[in-house]
Design a protein around this motif. Structure first.
Motif, PDB file in Angstrom:
ATOM      1  N   SER A  91      -0.993   4.690   2.001  1.00  0.00           N
ATOM      2  CA  SER A  91      -0.554   6.148   1.919  1.00  0.00           C
ATOM      3  C   SER A  91      -1.883   7.081   1.819  1.00  0.00           C
ATOM      4  CB  SER A  91       0.297   6.421   0.443  1.00  0.00           C
ATOM      5  OG  SER A  91       1.289   5.274   0.428  1.00  0.00           O
ATOM      6  N   GLY A 121       0.883  -1.339   0.062  1.00  0.00           N
ATOM      7  CA  GLY A 121      -0.096   0.111  -0.036  1.00  0.00           C
ATOM      8  C   GLY A 121       0.858   1.250  -0.039  1.00  0.00           C
ATOM      9  N   GLY A 122       1.925   1.279  -0.082  1.00  0.00           N
ATOM     10  CA  GLY A 122       2.911   2.266  -0.257  1.00  0.00           C
ATOM     11  C   GLY A 122       3.234   3.339  -1.513  1.00  0.00           C
ATOM     12  N   MET A 123       2.222   2.945  -2.562  1.00  0.00           N
ATOM     13  CA  MET A 123       2.557   3.634  -3.814  1.00  0.00           C
ATOM     14  C   MET A 123       2.021   5.106  -3.930  1.00  0.00           C
ATOM     15  SD  MET A 123       4.903   2.089  -5.809  1.00  0.00           S
ATOM     16  CE  MET A 123       5.699   1.151  -4.581  1.00  0.00           C
ATOM     17  N   LEU A 124       2.217   5.792  -4.494  1.00  0.00           N
ATOM     18  CA  LEU A 124       1.413   7.040  -4.723  1.00  0.00           C
ATOM     19  C   LEU A 124       1.077   7.057  -6.320  1.00  0.00           C
ATOM     20  CD1 LEU A 124       3.809   9.708  -3.023  1.00  0.00           C
ATOM     21  CD2 LEU A 124       1.770   8.423  -2.238  1.00  0.00           C
ATOM     22  N   PRO A 125      -0.121   7.905  -6.572  1.00  0.00           N
ATOM     23  CA  PRO A 125      -0.570   7.864  -7.789  1.00  0.00           C
ATOM     24  C   PRO A 125       0.286   7.827  -8.906  1.00  0.00           C
ATOM     25  CG  PRO A 125      -2.167   9.035  -6.444  1.00  0.00           C
ATOM     26  CD  PRO A 125      -0.836   8.749  -5.718  1.00  0.00           C
TER      27      PRO A 125
END
Lengths: 540, 540
Positions: free
Chosen positions: B215, B180-184
């Protein structure tokens, strides 16, 4: 890389959330925490709008802010009068802040429907207001309300409000998605155009972004604007705000700092993020969101054996960041090590310095975990935490012990209600048995206890309960669940907060009162036994 | 425009959330609701992993699903054996679903650290498992676990897992941001590369996206993938899921359908979104998130007079979508700023239609202001507000009257605490005098009152206190100030909130309890006097 500026609006936009009602003291305490966290701008409220906001600005001097500017907020002048003639703007000046944020409409529809004025007059209202504040020597931020909706309907007019504000002297122009309906790709496209426009028109203002969470993309919308070069970001602690809330600073800050490489806070400040989040939710008397990104209790919780052993071998396998970097901790059922850094930090706050390997640290942690599993939570109850630490260290002094209590509350035929309490308290060798009335059982108890102690410790006469908050810990079973009571004490000079947990509200309240009186005595430098003995000798 | 496929994993990934434990019946009820909503894929669980999931698949035939495929979920075969030899995969076939989702590692680190096998063997595990299911006539979805983290560390290997799965016959390959650490913007860039890769290698699989909210950008991350042409979207109702949860379908669906133009559900189904969200939270026994986008109680709440009159003239001014399109509704919040428009709107919610000039409206406003000046706040206490309105209109029914109460709380030498309450309650002609114990004085009071009423109104047996909140209104004088109590009641079907204010916490709590029981009786359609009379005649 350009510097980004965080702008917190918890005290203004955040307090619009349903269920939040902050007292002046609450607002001051939150401002002080935001200052510790290192937020450059804090929007404090609207001077003149209500007595609470006036009192807040009047008492700002009590805080010794080191990192933050507190900003006053207001609308542009009223339609059809000069800025000077608008007494509302005078009130704003009287708040005496260096920075003022004023907001105006960027959506033609709102100019017609809400303001009921002409498009030209709205531009004049923006320009006049900013000139007025600039001439009074203030620095100005302009919020373009409904900017994105406005841009989609009438881009020329929306851009005209940006230009008007910048040319009138606003140093920052903030693009607001007031209704919260935008998606990141829409924000990105519009901000790109605004950037071009500002370059074309040689506007020197910085651009800001203010987003709401009505599409559950407030954080991503703010990030999309930052990707386009926006340098001021508005948000609130825990995303509190009207309807679905504002952009959540507790997610934005680590996203920007840990993942996008912006330097916003020192690493020590960032490590206070979780504590700040919990502090604000406690002050607002709202249950913290356990599933909140970064700062939630579950954010780094690991279930299951393989999972846990993998994460122990290499935390990167299941954790997107190092939890301690935001002051959170991995939560694995058996891990006693979790939280050691927090504790060390906390102890340092009391002037107690420990090595990480000190066995006493382990003892404190064990005791803390035990109490936490019983529903205690010490983020907002520093006084109880300090007592707990001193107890673990064998340093807690016994000023008195409460041996029994009885409270009652009764209604009478004339509709009056009466509460009274009796307590049996041992001070040194002496057993005091006192009774008192109160507005309710808790205040009766507090009075009876202080009556019992006042002969020995005259200081208790100056202590009083300044605030009292109750929350049920498990919302599914109501009053049969655990009750957590937070009590704030004051002696006129200092404030401290204690906690009590029990299925019984009276017992929980009693624990918090006992801690509060004890902490008050301890922090006034009183030594219990000698004094007790002296008093007892004197009396006999 | 290509068709998008929604894939719900509430029953599998969602039920991993801390605090959620679904029974087989719960899972079946939720599956049925998701079918009504029109979700094409429902991930049901992992056959063979636990008896609950087995029972769920065994009983699936009880449901007459019209729109949804229920999918079985499992990992790839174990390392070092054939797919046929892996009894786990046999169990999955026995669940008899047309579709199977199998997941495998796409991050080399996990292959080494979690699976402790070689990169080649992991690819063989993926291929073998998919071949095995395909040969058994099943259609296959492959979840690339940790795809994005894996891609950042070793893009070639991550892409090799996609290619292996597609070539083995997976019709969908789902890119998972497991931690779950990604950004768009990161999702967007990686998905773009994967799309190119699939084109180059002529892979015919569709691509899916599975995001987590660590995030606070799970929804935006899924949208970023859709913007790059991904056609399957994984999520859960209310965003339930491990740690910070999964992508929230209750936000994703309206974002995609109302704002990005994808046709996912019929408009009738979309109008069931709010009800579905609340249904799932009730079944999961979690308080609904009042601030949730689209479906939250506060999502279309409006405070303040000018605001309210603008939204009435043109809802677009303050609402990003039409609330009814997702089955929600505008809610005018009753607060200090309440003007006549707020009240009118609120009355309409109760089915009471007034002219703005009706003198009774003035009476209600006067009474409201009066109570607000005494510390009442009705924005979170709709039930008490409705009672107040009905009282002003002379429509409030007297179900019972509390004539007296006595509560006590006492500690005993063994450190135990006991609370009890006695009440004198008049129901019609009859005076009931009852006593009860409780965990604290409030629960004792509630028990004693319900004991007194249960002969006349058996419905009170189903009502219980679901939440209890206390706040001191003036933070400067502590327990001597006004105490405001909010109590949430539930009867299993419906929740309602009442308020009580008094200097005495027991009296404030009593008022809220009395309102709560009365409102519960009123809203169950009970007529008081007749019933009272009948009971009284019957008893004498």
């Amino acid at each position: 890389m350009n510097r980004l500026y965080l702008y917190d609006t918890t005290l203004r936009d955040g307090s619009q959330a349903e269920g939040i009602s902050l007292s002046v003291d609450d607002k001051l305490r939150i401002a002080s925490k935001l200052d510790d966290l290192g937020i450059p701008f804090i929007e404090g409220g609207w001077p003149g709008a209500n007595p609470k906001d006036d009192a807040f600005f009047a008492r700002l001097g009590e805080l010794q802010l080191r990192h933050s500017e507190v900003v006053a907020f207001c609308s542009t002048r009223r339609s059809g009068m000069s800025a000077k003639a608008d007494l509302g703007l005078q009130k704003v000046l009287e708040a005496n802040t260096r920075w003022i944020t004023t907001f105006g409409k960027s959506w033609d529809l709102h100019v017609h429907e809400s303001l009921r004025t002409s498009l030209e007059e709205n531009l004049a209202m923006i320009a006049d207001t900013i000139h007025f504040f600039r001439e009074a020597g203030r620095r100005v931020i302009f919020d373009c309300e409904h900017f994105f909706d406005g841009y989609h309907k009438n881009p020329e007019y929306a851009l005209a409000t940006v230009q008007t504000a910048a040319e009138a002297g606003a140093e920052w122009v903030v693009l607001c998605d007031t209704n919260g309906g935008m998606l990141p790709h829409q924000i990105q496209a519009v901000v790109e155009t605004v950037q071009k426009f500002c370059k074309e028109k040689a506007l020197t203002c910085g651009l800001g972004i203010h987003t709401h969470n009505d599409s559950e993309t407030a954080v991503a919308n703010a990030l999309a604007a930052v990707m386009q070069g926006v340098l001021m970001i508005h948000g609130t602690v825990n995303g509190y705000g009207e309807r679905c809330g504002n952009a959540n600073l507790c997610a934005l800050i680590p996203n920007l700092q840990l993942k996008m490489g912006f330097e916003l806070l020192s690493s020590e400040q960032l490590a206070n993020l979780t504590a700040t989040s919990h502090f604000v939710s406690e002050v607002a008397n709202l249950a913290p969101n356990e599933h909140a990104a970064y700062v939630g209790l579950s954010a780094f919780a690991h279930k299951g054996g393989i999972h846990v052993s993998a994460v122990r071998r290499n935390p990167q396998t299941y954790e997107h960041i190092v939890p301690e970097s935001v002051g959170n901790s991995r939560r694995i059922v058996i891990s006693e090590q979790a939280g050691a850094s927090n504790i060390l930090q906390k102890l340092a706050d009391f002037g107690l310095y420990f090595e990480r390997t000190d066995p006493r640290l382990q003892e404190i942690l064990v005791r803390l975990k035990q109490l936490e599993s019983q529903g205690y939570q010490f983020e907002a109850a520093d006084a109880s935490f300090e007592l707990l630490v001193r107890e673990s260290l064998g340093e807690r002094k016994l000023y008195f012990s409460l041996e029994g209590l009885y409270t009652s509350c009764q209604t009478f035929p004339d509709q009056s209600v009466r509460s009274e309490a009796t307590v049996r308290v041992r001070v040194g060798d002496k057993l005091q048995h006192t009774a008192a009335e109160g507005n309710g059982p808790v205040s009766a108890l507090d009075s009876a206890l202080r009556k019992a102690l006042t002969d020995f410790y005259p200081q208790v006469a100056h202590m009083h309960l300044a605030d009292y908050k109750v929350r049920i810990l498990d919302g599914t079973t109501g009053t049969s669940a655990l009750t957590r009571v937070l009590i704030e004490f004051s002696n006129g000079l200092k404030r401290w907060t204690t906690i009590g947990v029990s299925p019984n509200i009276i017992e929980a309240s009693t624990r918090a009162i006992v801690d509060g009186l004890e902490y008050g005595l301890m922090s006034s430098g009183m030594h219990p036994t000698e004094k007790c003995l002296r008093e007892i000798l004197h009396q006999n």
